[in-house]
Design a protein around this motif. Structure first.
Motif, mmCIF file in Angstrom:
data_model
loop_
_atom_site.group_PDB
_atom_site.id
_atom_site.type_symbol
_atom_site.label_atom_id
_atom_site.label_comp_id
_atom_site.label_asym_id
_atom_site.label_seq_id
_atom_site.Cartn_x
_atom_site.Cartn_y
_atom_site.Cartn_z
ATOM 1 N N LEU A 98 0.825 -1.206 0.000
ATOM 2 C CA LEU A 98 0.000 0.000 0.000
ATOM 3 C C LEU A 98 0.862 1.260 0.000
ATOM 4 O O LEU A 98 0.597 2.216 -0.730
ATOM 5 C CB LEU A 98 -0.918 -0.007 1.220
ATOM 6 N N CYS A 99 1.898 1.255 0.833
ATOM 7 C CA CYS A 99 2.745 2.447 0.972
ATOM 8 C C CYS A 99 3.722 2.613 -0.178
ATOM 9 O O CYS A 99 4.494 3.585 -0.206
ATOM 10 C CB CYS A 99 3.494 2.395 2.310
ATOM 11 N N ASN A 100 3.699 1.692 -1.119
ATOM 12 C CA ASN A 100 4.495 1.830 -2.338
ATOM 13 C C ASN A 100 3.603 1.930 -3.573
ATOM 14 O O ASN A 100 4.078 1.760 -4.697
ATOM 15 C CB ASN A 100 5.448 0.643 -2.488
ATOM 16 N N SER A 101 2.320 2.201 -3.325
ATOM 17 C CA SER A 101 1.368 2.314 -4.438
ATOM 18 C C SER A 101 1.061 3.780 -4.702
ATOM 19 O O SER A 101 1.548 4.672 -4.016
ATOM 20 C CB SER A 101 0.079 1.563 -4.096
ATOM 21 N N ASP A 102 0.233 4.009 -5.700
ATOM 22 C CA ASP A 102 -0.189 5.375 -6.007
ATOM 23 C C ASP A 102 -1.224 5.888 -5.004
ATOM 24 O O ASP A 102 -1.502 7.084 -4.952
ATOM 25 C CB ASP A 102 -0.797 5.436 -7.417
ATOM 26 N N LYS A 103 -1.790 4.972 -4.219
ATOM 27 C CA LYS A 103 -2.841 5.334 -3.273
ATOM 28 C C LYS A 103 -2.354 5.084 -1.849
ATOM 29 O O LYS A 103 -2.787 4.160 -1.166
ATOM 30 C CB LYS A 103 -4.106 4.509 -3.571
ATOM 31 N N THR A 104 -1.423 5.889 -1.393
ATOM 32 C CA THR A 104 -0.929 5.755 -0.019
ATOM 33 C C THR A 104 -2.010 6.214 0.956
ATOM 34 O O THR A 104 -2.933 6.933 0.578
ATOM 35 C CB THR A 104 0.343 6.587 0.183
ATOM 36 N N PRO A 105 -1.930 5.823 2.222
ATOM 37 C CA PRO A 105 -2.949 6.240 3.194
ATOM 38 C C PRO A 105 -3.048 7.762 3.290
ATOM 39 O O PRO A 105 -2.029 8.465 3.212
ATOM 40 C CB PRO A 105 -2.440 5.640 4.513
ATOM 41 N N PRO A 106 -4.261 8.301 3.425
ATOM 42 C CA PRO A 106 -4.420 9.756 3.560
ATOM 43 C C PRO A 106 -3.592 10.310 4.716
ATOM 44 O O PRO A 106 -3.733 9.877 5.851
ATOM 45 C CB PRO A 106 -5.924 9.912 3.836
ATOM 46 N N GLY A 107 -2.705 11.253 4.412
ATOM 47 C CA GLY A 107 -1.850 11.841 5.440
ATOM 48 C C GLY A 107 -0.466 11.239 5.501
ATOM 49 O O GLY A 107 0.411 11.731 6.225
ATOM 50 N N TYR A 108 -0.217 10.170 4.741
ATOM 51 C CA TYR A 108 1.116 9.554 4.693
ATOM 52 C C TYR A 108 2.048 10.545 4.002
ATOM 53 O O TYR A 108 1.849 10.915 2.859
ATOM 54 C CB TYR A 108 1.028 8.244 3.909
ATOM 55 N N TYR A 109 3.083 10.948 4.729
ATOM 56 C CA TYR A 109 4.034 11.896 4.137
ATOM 57 C C TYR A 109 5.445 11.490 4.527
ATOM 58 O O TYR A 109 5.897 11.726 5.641
ATOM 59 C CB TYR A 109 3.743 13.327 4.596
ATOM 60 N N GLY A 110 6.091 10.854 3.592
ATOM 61 C CA GLY A 110 7.449 10.391 3.804
ATOM 62 C C GLY A 110 7.929 9.690 2.543
ATOM 63 O O GLY A 110 7.321 9.816 1.472
ATOM 64 N N GLU A 111 9.001 8.953 2.667
ATOM 65 C CA GLU A 111 9.507 8.188 1.534
ATOM 66 C C GLU A 111 8.636 6.953 1.324
ATOM 67 O O GLU A 111 7.888 6.536 2.218
ATOM 68 C CB GLU A 111 10.955 7.754 1.813
ATOM 69 N N SER A 112 8.748 6.372 0.144
ATOM 70 C CA SER A 112 8.093 5.090 -0.064
ATOM 71 C C SER A 112 8.665 4.101 0.936
ATOM 72 O O SER A 112 9.836 4.172 1.307
ATOM 73 C CB SER A 112 8.345 4.588 -1.492
ATOM 74 N N MET A 113 7.840 3.175 1.387
ATOM 75 C CA MET A 113 8.309 2.233 2.403
ATOM 76 C C MET A 113 9.446 1.387 1.848
ATOM 77 O O MET A 113 9.400 0.911 0.712
ATOM 78 C CB MET A 113 7.171 1.341 2.889
ATOM 79 N N SER A 114 10.461 1.201 2.696
ATOM 80 C CA SER A 114 11.643 0.482 2.241
ATOM 81 C C SER A 114 12.315 -0.209 3.426
ATOM 82 O O SER A 114 11.869 -0.089 4.582
ATOM 83 C CB SER A 114 12.616 1.458 1.565
ATOM 84 N N VAL A 115 13.391 -0.914 3.130
ATOM 85 C CA VAL A 115 14.202 -1.567 4.164
ATOM 86 C C VAL A 115 14.670 -0.531 5.183
ATOM 87 O O VAL A 115 15.037 0.592 4.807
ATOM 88 C CB VAL A 115 15.407 -2.277 3.510
ATOM 89 N N SER A 116 14.619 -0.890 6.446
ATOM 90 C CA SER A 116 14.986 -0.086 7.624
ATOM 91 C C SER A 116 13.798 0.655 8.228
ATOM 92 O O SER A 116 13.889 1.172 9.341
ATOM 93 C CB SER A 116 16.116 0.914 7.362
ATOM 94 N N ASN A 117 12.664 0.735 7.511
ATOM 95 C CA ASN A 117 11.464 1.326 8.113
ATOM 96 C C ASN A 117 10.955 0.431 9.241
ATOM 97 O O ASN A 117 11.203 -0.775 9.253
ATOM 98 C CB ASN A 117 10.359 1.478 7.071
ATOM 99 N N VAL A 118 10.247 1.037 10.168
ATOM 100 C CA VAL A 118 9.654 0.288 11.279
ATOM 101 C C VAL A 118 8.145 0.513 11.277
ATOM 102 O O VAL A 118 7.675 1.652 11.150
ATOM 103 C CB VAL A 118 10.245 0.720 12.637
ATOM 104 N N ILE A 119 7.406 -0.584 11.395
ATOM 105 C CA ILE A 119 5.945 -0.514 11.480
ATOM 106 C C ILE A 119 5.521 -0.967 12.875
ATOM 107 O O ILE A 119 5.963 -2.007 13.363
ATOM 108 C CB ILE A 119 5.265 -1.418 10.437
ATOM 109 N N GLU A 120 4.670 -0.176 13.502
ATOM 110 C CA GLU A 120 4.056 -0.602 14.745
ATOM 111 C C GLU A 120 2.641 -1.094 14.458
ATOM 112 O O GLU A 120 1.837 -0.373 13.866
ATOM 113 C CB GLU A 120 3.978 0.543 15.759
#
Length: 467
Positions: free
Chosen positions: A284-306
């Protein structure tokens, strides 16, 4: 309008509902007398004015008027001046356990030919409501399990002011009544149109809706209800703090260079996403339709998800392949600039989100330039929408005061900052609860049936005579 008792006197005795039965009988008699008067006042010997039907329906509603009319046919079932179609209809309205003696009290005594025409007109008006029934249900030889199914409420279950097809669709979530083999009757769930939770009895439903026949708005609402949901937060490395060059590096590399350091991460998003796994969050975070309010780089290695809720609650490091559970101290991250808002998307239940207090993050919620709508007298909260929502073909979403807002919008707090200027701020928990309730009901765009039922196709009106 008073309650219509649909059971026999014997049932009323057994159920301790004698008073309800008698009150309903009195109202039935009043309805009978009103119908007779309406016909007498509006029939000139050749033509019955439609004022007669409008008067009866306005005073007694569809359910009682049709109940009394159906009883009147059954009390004179051998009279050939009532049409075969109306006789069949009457048998579908009145249950067989209602005795002739009980019905005789409120049988309309108007001339059968005129009364038959009156009944035709009432049925035509009723058909214009576009209510759905067994024809729109899945047909099965065996009793069906209702749990996690879209059901259709019987039209007579709805109060007069709610007699609309949009109020017949009910999504069942549980209850003993869902299981046809259990003795319990209650079915719990929510109305598809506005998400209001309620319960009914198994016998209150026509059956399971045929998904091939449900309208577009119902398809969309159903998809949202059945979509998986995850409450998450996403953290990315702040490159200005990344002295060990850990951004985009895998877990083993991070461990070899001091480990996963919470203090160099910043939160870039928090909210509810329609995902069922960490892998689907990544997609989802690497698609054209990221979550409303998502502001950052495309999700990649080293990111952390809670993952904030559920059996998989915890923190996960995005590795070269898959995700690695880790210990992660959120208090050491840069998250102070996050703003708690309420996101309101088309067809979805409003949900809390955390976005950065940054104009780009705010604009990403509405997918364009933002414009405030002042709807609170105290001005302690604002709605923010796309300033071109009338030009970008967005679908109608919710009413905000007197304004129909199209497309996704969000609600933020509104306060004065350190410079004495009005500025967006986080909503309080109380505000989130308040506005979740206010904006719970979406605007539903649907097309009413353009034609009447097959029994009442448009034809030239025949004259009603006494012969």
């Amino acid at each position: 309008m008073s309650y219509l008792y649909r059971h026999s006197f014997e049932n009323a005795e057994q159920s301790g509902e004698i008073e309800a039965y008698r009150e309903s009988q009195k109202e039935n008699i009043r309805c009978k007398n009103a119908i007779e008067k309406a016909i007498a006042d509006n029939f000139d010997g050749y033509y019955l004015s439609d004022t007669a039907v409008r008067t009866a329906l306005a005073d007694f509603g569809y359910d009682r008027t049709m109940w009394v009319l159906a009883v009147s046919i059954l009390n004179k079932n051998d009279d050939g001046r009532f049409s075969h179609e109306n006789k069949e209809w009457a048998r579908s309205v009145i249950p067989p356990y209602i005795s002739q003696k009980e019905m005789r009290e409120y049988c309309v005594d108007s001339h059968p030919a005129v009364l038959n025409g009156f009944i035709d007109e009432v049925r035509k008006e009723y058909s214009k409501l576009g209510l759905v029934g067994e024809k729109q249900c899945v047909h099965s030889d065996k009793p069906q399990d209702y749990e996690r199914k879209l059901l259709i409420l019987k039209p007579e279950i709805l109060n007069e002011q709610f007699k609309s097809p949009i109020n017949q669709y009910f999504y069942a979530t549980g209850g003993f009544g869902c299981d046809p083999e259990k003795s319990g009757r209650k079915v719990f769930g929510q109305f598809l149109a506005d998400g209001e939770k309620a319960h009914f009895y198994r016998e209150d439903f026509c059956g399971v809706a045929d998904y091939d026949q449900i309208p577009k708005w119902a398809v969309e609402r159903l998809a949202q209800i059945e979509a998986p949901q995850m409450k998450i937060r996403i953290f990315q490395i702040d490159h200005d703090k990344d002295s060990n060059k850990l951004a985009f590096m895998n877990y083993d590399y991070a461990q070899a260079h001091g480990g996963v350091d919470s203090s160099i991460y910043r939160q870039i998003y928090g909210g509810t996403v329609n995902c069922k796994s960490l892998e689907s969050v990544f997609a989802l975070c690497n698609s054209d339709k990221t979550p409303p309010g998502y502001y950052g780089e495309s999700m990649s290695v080293s990111n952390v998800i809670e993952v904030c809720e559920g059996k998989n609650k915890g923190f996960y490091f995005c590795n070269s392949v898959g995700f690695k559970p880790i210990d992660f101290d959120i208090t050491r991250t840069d998250h102070n600039d996050m703003m708690k808002i309420l996101v309101v998307e088309n067809g979805k239940t409003p949900y809390k989100a955390e976005i950065r207090h940054d104009i780009h993050a705010m604009q990403s919620v509405v997918e364009g330039c933002i414009e405030p709508i002042y709807f609170e007298p105290k001005q302690d909260a604002l709605v923010w929408c796309n300033d071109e929502f009338l030009l970008n073909n967005s679908e109608p979403n919710r009413m905000v005061g007197d304004c129909l807002v199209h497309g996704t919008f969000y609600v933020s707090g509104n306060c004065k900052n350190e410079y004495g200027e009005w500025d967006s701020c986080s909503l309080t928990d109380e505000q989130i609860e308040k506005y979740s309730e206010i904006f719970e009901t979406p605007v539903i765009v649907f097309e009413q049936a353009e034609e009447l039922t097959e029994d009442f196709e448009e034809t030239e009106e025949p004259e009603i005579t006494m012969s």
